[in-house]
Design an enzyme around this catalytic site. Structure first.
Site, PDB file in Angstrom:
ATOM      1  N   SER A 146       0.821  -1.214   0.000  1.00 29.38           N
ATOM      2  CA  SER A 146       0.000   0.000   0.000  1.00 29.38           C
ATOM      3  C   SER A 146       0.854   1.263   0.000  1.00 29.38           C
ATOM      4  CB  SER A 146      -0.924   0.021   1.218  1.00 29.38           C
ATOM      5  OG  SER A 146      -1.868  -1.010   1.115  1.00 29.38           O
ATOM      6  N   ASP A 184      -1.171   5.089   8.723  1.00 32.74           N
ATOM      7  CA  ASP A 184      -0.889   3.954   7.842  1.00 32.74           C
ATOM      8  C   ASP A 184      -0.617   4.485   6.422  1.00 32.74           C
ATOM      9  OD1 ASP A 184      -0.473   1.333   7.146  1.00 32.74           O
ATOM     10  OD2 ASP A 184      -2.576   0.744   7.199  1.00 32.74           O
ATOM     11  N   HIS A 199      -0.511  -9.826  -0.837  1.00 34.12           N
ATOM     12  CA  HIS A 199      -1.186  -9.119  -1.927  1.00 34.12           C
ATOM     13  C   HIS A 199      -0.984  -9.893  -3.222  1.00 34.12           C
ATOM     14  CE1 HIS A 199      -0.347  -5.151   0.452  1.00 34.12           C
ATOM     15  NE2 HIS A 199      -1.158  -5.971   1.088  1.00 34.12           N
ATOM     16  N   ASP A 225      -5.879   0.069  -4.117  1.00 31.07           N
ATOM     17  CA  ASP A 225      -4.437   0.238  -4.333  1.00 31.07           C
ATOM     18  C   ASP A 225      -3.812  -1.053  -4.856  1.00 31.07           C
ATOM     19  OD1 ASP A 225      -5.050  -0.908  -1.895  1.00 31.07           O
ATOM     20  OD2 ASP A 225      -3.557   0.211  -0.756  1.00 31.07           O
ATOM     21  N   HIS A 226      -4.478  -2.203  -4.552  1.00 33.90           N
ATOM     22  CA  HIS A 226      -4.036  -3.525  -5.009  1.00 33.90           C
ATOM     23  C   HIS A 226      -5.071  -4.530  -4.531  1.00 33.90           C
ATOM     24  CE1 HIS A 226      -3.140  -4.314  -0.840  1.00 33.90           C
ATOM     25  NE2 HIS A 226      -2.463  -3.176  -0.808  1.00 33.90           N
TER      26      HIS A 226
END
Ligand code: NAG
Ligand code: NAG
Ligand code: NAG
Ligand code: NAG
Ligand code: NAG
Ligand code: NAG
Ligand code: NAG
Ligand code: NAG
Ligand code: ZN
Length: 502
Positions: A89, A141, A433, A332-333
């Site tokens: 991220s 984060d 991911h 983002d993924h």
């Protein structure tokens, strides 16, 4: 002579022609507009399908009933980072926020020299936009921090917290509203729930300095009156770490992403009423990612549906707004390598029946006071976890023993999650991911902005690198990120003190 003069005239015409065409003919830079960017962290196409089908089953809807986001699909982002096909991220957020691919773990720094690079948040702030950040994870984060912070590693969250407040930031305070979790990186390690090794209490400091207003719990959140009673800049931290998953959340204790969004939209809209520029609001459903890492089907389905409710709320706001507003939403993924091979509504029953996440249920077993009493533990796993927590009407002794065998290990939560996934015909390829492309969604109340976003070159229709998001923002807001990079060159990107200092 004549010849040279001709050449000179041609050169002048050429340059002048170029200058003229590079000035936005519609004067985009000074149009008042709002930009709302939504991120559903870890949400791939399979998670969208899972959430949609789960909702259809739960609410007894037609097979072609759509999620709110489905109707605004316009393209896809390719997400690889500088150093991997599979981004994290931090690198993905940096690509979106700065237009530059970087290494996994980087917050707003380039891969070559590890120098800070200008962000969309910083650039829009310089142009007079009011900036808001709304999340369900720690506000320090990766996805919430990349718009205003710069650090060599995403784990430097104590440094990131300072920069997000404007402390040690060359541009001063960039953010005007921050709502989410992660109080721990604002409060001393020595205090309960605190994580700052320097023992500073930034929450107390900003209030004593009079630089931010603060809301720290449900009661103080309610006093914001849905956004009508907000004094910017506002810092709202509603959990030490993450705000609990939707499926586990007690909303009399924690505000939901939807409620945070309502407050942010109302407050930013009011604050910019008389301004020449509107606002930039980044809203993140942060935790489909965490559910994906946990391979937890019942939890990711509800996280995505909460995101979809937020999309509906934003859509209502945009339809009613008299300010031109563009909304872009993406992930983002993807997380978990989710695959969905259920074939009929009953396959989704186990997802529907579950009342808690696997993480919550594993925690309840570890916290069970009579854990050492075999009979009591078996009873607890059978009744409280499998029957009530997962809502399973049928399961085997082997399954109960399988769960019991993992008590005290890191495999307990995954083993519980698998009881739902296997029944729902949901499979996971990884606990990390994956490299798949993610969807881009967009809508607007302005024909001009719609036309801008639907163009395949500067806009976002079709397939794009995630870095293209900044090209689009440049095309509608006239930002210059290189200029910002120069202005922030001196920001401290590393918390590690040189040896010998204390
Ligand atoms: C990664 O960054 C290095 C250094 O800037 C650059 O040479 C390389 O082309 C980049 N690769 C990708 C895939 O972005
Ligand atoms: C509060 O003000 C003091 C004194 O100016 C400053 O050193 C400190 O960094 C400020 N704290 C925050 C969190 O802004
Ligand atoms: C508005 O906010 C202030 C604090 O900023 C609080 O004292 C007041 O009670 C709030 N008003 C309402 C009606 O909640
Ligand atoms: C619609 O916009 C008006 C002003 O533009 C505002 O007063 C009103 O509260 C908005 N209504 C909703 C439902 O957002
Ligand atoms: C163990 O739990 C069972 C069932 O709850 C209970 O009947 C029994 O008394 C407990 N044994 C001990 C030693 O506490
Ligand atoms: C889900 O709950 C319903 C109602 O209690 C029950 O009939 C059904 O068997 C449950 N599904 C599963 C997979 O356990
Ligand atoms: C997941 O569940 C399936 C079906 O019950 C089982 O075959 C498999 O061993 C389980 N995997 C794990 C890691 O528990
Ligand atoms: C951070 O700075 C220290 C010295 O101040 C240095 O030793 C260390 O290598 C730096 N960390 C990184 C990740 O560059
Ligand atoms: Zn992740």
């Amino acid at each position: 002579m004549t010849f040279n003069l001709k050449v000179l005239v041609l050169i002048v015409i050429f340059l002048f022609g170029n200058i003229v065409t590079s000035i936005p003919v519609d004067n985009a830079a000074v149009r008042k507009q709002n930009i709302i960017f939504l991120v559903s962290d870890g949400m791939g196409a399979a998670a969208v399908q899972l959430a949609r089908t789960f909702k259809q089953t739960r609410d007894d809807l037609e097979f072609n009933d759509l999620l709110n986001l489905d109707t605004s699909l316009i393209g896809t982002f390719r997400t690889r980072s500088n150093d991997s096909y599979v981004t994290d991220s931090a690198a993905a957020g940096t690509a979106l926020a700065t237009g530059k691919k970087t290494y996994n773990g980087a917050i707003g720094v380039d891969p070559e020299n590890k120098k800070p690079i200008g962000t969309i948040g910083e650039a829009l702030k310089q142009l007079g936009y009011t900036i808001g950040i709304v999340v369900t994870t720690r506000v320090t984060d990766a996805t919430p921090s990349v718009w205003s912070a710069h650090a060599l590693l995403r784990g430097q969250e104590d440094l990131i917290a300072e920069q997000m407040l404007g402390v040690g930031h060359p541009l001063g305070r960039v953010n005007d509203l921050i709502l989410g979790g992660g109080r721990n990186f604002f409060t001393p390690l020595d205090s309960e729930g605190g994580a700052r090794p320097d023992n500073r209490n930034l929450v107390e400091e900003v209030q004593a300095n009079g630089t931010w207003t603060y809301a720290g719990n449900r009661e103080q959140f309610d006093a914001l009156q849905g956004g009508d009673n907000v004094t910017l800049p506002l810092l709202g931290l509603f959990a030490d770490k993450d705000i609990p998953y939707k499926i586990d959340r007690d909303e009399s204790v924690y505000p939901s992403l939807l409620e945070e969004t309502q407050v942010a939209l109302k407050a930013l809209d009011k604050a910019t009423e008389e301004n020449e520029q509107g606002f930039f609001l980044m809203i993140e459903a942060s935790r489909p990612d965490h559910a994906g890492h946990a391979n937890d089907a019942q939890t990711i389905a509800r996280e995505v549906l909460e995101f979809d409710d937020v999309i509906a709320e934003v859509s209502k706001f945009v339809q009613n707004s008299t300010t031109d507003t563009i909304v872009v939403s993406t992930a983002d993924h993807e997380t978990g390598g989710l695959s969905v091979w259920g074939t009929k509504p009953s396959d989704y029953q186990a997802i529907f029946n579950a009342t808690h996440s696997s993480e919550f249920l594993a925690g309840s077993i570890e916290d069970f006071p009579q854990k050492d009493n075999d009979t009591a533990l078996t009873d607890f796993i059978t009744k409280d976890v499998l029957q009530e927590g997962l809502g399973l009407s049928k399961f085997t002794d082997e399954e109960v023993q399988r769960v019991k065998g993992k008590v005290g290990t890191s495999k307990l939560a995954p083993t519980i999650a698998n009881l739902t996934s296997s029944r729902s015909k949901v499979a996971w390829g990884t606990g990390g991911h994956s490299a798949v492309d993610v969807d881009i969604y967009s809508f607007s109340n302005s024909d001009y902005l719609k036309q801008k976003v639907l163009n395949t070159k500067d806009g976002l229709a079709g397939t794009h690198e995630n870095t293209d998001f900044s090209n689009f923002i440049r095309s509608i807001a006239g930002i210059n990120l290189d200029e910002i990079t120069d202005l922030i060159a001196d920001i401290n990107v590393n918390t590690t003190l040189p040896s010998g200092s204390d």
